[in-house]
Design an enzyme around this catalytic site. Structure first.
Site, PDB file in Angstrom:
ATOM      1  N   HIS A   1       0.832  -1.226   0.000  1.00 51.94           N
ATOM      2  CA  HIS A   1       0.000   0.000   0.000  1.00 51.94           C
ATOM      3  C   HIS A   1       0.859   1.265   0.000  1.00 51.94           C
ATOM      4  O   HIS A   1       0.435   2.304   0.491  1.00 51.94           O
ATOM      5  CB  HIS A   1      -0.943   0.040   1.205  1.00 51.94           C
TER       6      HIS A   1
ATOM      7  N   SER B   1      16.326  20.874 -16.099  1.00 52.77           N
ATOM      8  CA  SER B   1      15.146  21.689 -16.374  1.00 52.77           C
ATOM      9  C   SER B   1      15.622  22.950 -17.083  1.00 52.77           C
ATOM     10  O   SER B   1      16.725  23.424 -16.845  1.00 52.77           O
ATOM     11  CB  SER B   1      14.458  22.038 -15.062  1.00 52.77           C
TER      12      SER B   1
ATOM     13  N   GLU C   1      10.222   8.089 -16.838  1.00 49.70           N
ATOM     14  CA  GLU C   1       8.928   8.739 -17.106  1.00 49.70           C
ATOM     15  C   GLU C   1       8.446   8.435 -18.527  1.00 49.70           C
ATOM     16  O   GLU C   1       7.264   8.188 -18.768  1.00 49.70           O
ATOM     17  CB  GLU C   1       9.039  10.256 -16.922  1.00 49.70           C
TER      18      GLU C   1
END
Ligand code: ARG
Length: 463
Positions: A160, A281, A294
């Site tokens: 979980h 970035s 990703e």
């Protein structure tokens, strides 16, 4: 006569296709990918026509030579598609007729584009499955190597996404090894059903010529010919199965990708991404982004989409061939490219893109209650019924949390107040290294089990 030479269809047609419709109908833009397989299929067909006496031996040879010439032209980038080539099959046949003259016009005897395209697609997929299985093997070797050097590296295990029980990092990585093993085996199964020849099924009903389908199947190294011509030309189960196998590979890659993304975040800091596999970035100079995992996670969506697309294309099709089947290719090609590139990228990421932060991992497994089960097990092993021990430890955890303590911070007196069975060895029993080491049940995370698991995994890679 000139006009008839140029047109694709029989003399039943008097007018040319509307140019927009011609474009709409064409598949040459993408099925050109199949050219080598189309040539191979045609060579087998030509040889069979000659062997069975449907054409002469000399004609057979001319066809084979012409087809080999087209292969050469294609490899040298000299195969120019005529503007009106609807698909790769027509493009090759037209060029063959330019090269060999009237003999080229005999190639399509006893064959239809319906069995031809099915043959090409299977030949393509067979080759691609072999390549993907090699990439899966590389990925597995990499996981195994990383596991081998991290048997005693501990990492929090989660259920979980809540801290559950600590693990050997090797055990965690090997979980993906086993998933990839099933992927490899699954594609091997799919291969068997890809490896059946529809060549000679004709348009749908077989042919009046005395063809030898077993011979073409053998030349193309297919296991056997389809036993039912209608089934042969209308079957795309093999593509669906492949897309399904590919989707499961993507599920696995995507889950690993997601873990790496989490692990590399400031909140976890379990791994640092190396410069060769991370990106920056454009505005925030401090950032290092996990673009590789990703993208893998993101690309998973399109592969699932292709599986769904194929299922929907098939569901309402009456037998046998329908032009809808032309829609099988782009999704298939894209799936193959996507799965291959994701496997390659994830393998490189494992090889050189990740540095596990062992200090941080050690600190992480010390600072939680993931040893609580071991306290309950401690009592249960000394005769206290497990459920009773479980309830007691729940109470201890609650007291610790309110006192800002961990289990290891309790004094022996405190332990003994909770239960007289506790002795000084409780501290060892709840130390993370011991907690992991003690899970020595078959398939568990205990170091001895993991070592056995590694040697078994090595044997699997030898097959
Ligand atoms: N380009 C077609 C395809 O990909 C080839 C088969 C065409 N057959 C036909 N009967 N129109 O499916």
């Amino acid at each position: 006569m000139k006009k008839q030479e140029q047109q694709t269809w029989s003399q039943r047609f008097e007018k040319a296709l509307h140019p927009t419709i011609a474009k709409f109908n064409a598949s040459i833009n993408f099925d050109i990918e199949l050219i080598e397989h189309d040539i191979n299929g045609s060579i087998a067909h030509a040889k069979m026509l000659a062997k069975t006496g449907i054409i002469s031996a000399d004609e057979g040879e001319k066809l084979v030579m012409g087809l080999e010439q087209i292969r050469q032209e294609d490899r040298e980038g000299k195969f120019h598609l005529s503007l009106d080539a609807e698909d790769v099959h027509f493009a090759v046949e037209k060029r063959l007729t330019e090269i060999t003259g009237d003999v080229g016009k005999r190639l399509h005897t006893a064959r239809s584009r319906n069995d031809q395209v099915g043959t090409d697609t299977r030949l393509y997929l067979r080759e691609q499955i072999e390549q993907i299985r090699i990439l899966l093997r590389n990925f597995q070797s990499c996981l195994l190597e990383l596991a081998e050097s991290n048997i005693e590296t501990l990492i929090p295990g989660y259920t979980h996404l809540q801290r559950a029980q600590p693990l050997s990092l090797a055990h965690h990585l090997l979980a993906y090894f086993h998933k990839a093993q099933r992927d490899w085996e699954r594609l091997g199964d799919v291969y068997q059903r890809v490896n059946i020849s529809p060549l000679g099924c004709g348009a749908l009903a077989g042919t009046t010529f005395p063809i030898d389908r077993h011979y073409t199947a053998e030349l193309l190294k297919f296991e056997k010919p389809y036993a039912n011509s209608l089934d042969g030309v209308s079957d795309r189960d093999f593509a669906i199965e492949f897309l399904c196998g590919a989707s499961i590979i993507m599920v696995h890659l995507s889950r690993l990708a997601e873990e790496i993304i989490l692990w590399s975040s400031e909140e976890f800091r379990f791994v640092t991404l190396t410069d060769s596999c991370a990106t920056g970035s454009s505005i925030m100079p401090q950032k290092k982004n996990p673009d590789v995992p990703e993208l893998v996670r993101g690309k998973t969506g399109r592969v699932f989409g292709h599986l769904q697309g194929m299922l929907v294309v098939m569901k309402g099709l009456p037998l046998a061939y329908n032009k809808d089947l032309q829609e099988d290719k782009e999704g298939l090609f894209d799936t193959v490219k996507t799965v291959k590139s994701c496997l390659e990228a994830m393998t490189i990421l494992l090889q050189e893109g990740l540095e596990f932060n062992s200090d941080r991992l050690t600190e992480a497994v010390l600072a939680d209650f993931s040893n609580a089960t071991d306290v309950a097990d401690y009592l249960a092993a000394r005769g206290v019924p497990f459920r009773e021990a479980y309830n007691l430890v729940g109470k201890v955890v609650k007291t610790c949390i309110s006192g800002g303590k961990l289990l290891k911070d309790l004094t022996l007196e405190e332990w003994q107040e909770l239960h007289p069975m506790f002795e000084a060895d409780i501290y060892e029993a709840i130390a993370p290294y011991q907690v992991v080491s003690a899970r020595n049940s078959y398939g568990g995370t205990g170091f001895e089990q993991v070592k056995t698991e590694i040697s078994l995994a090595k044997q699997k890679l030898l097959v």
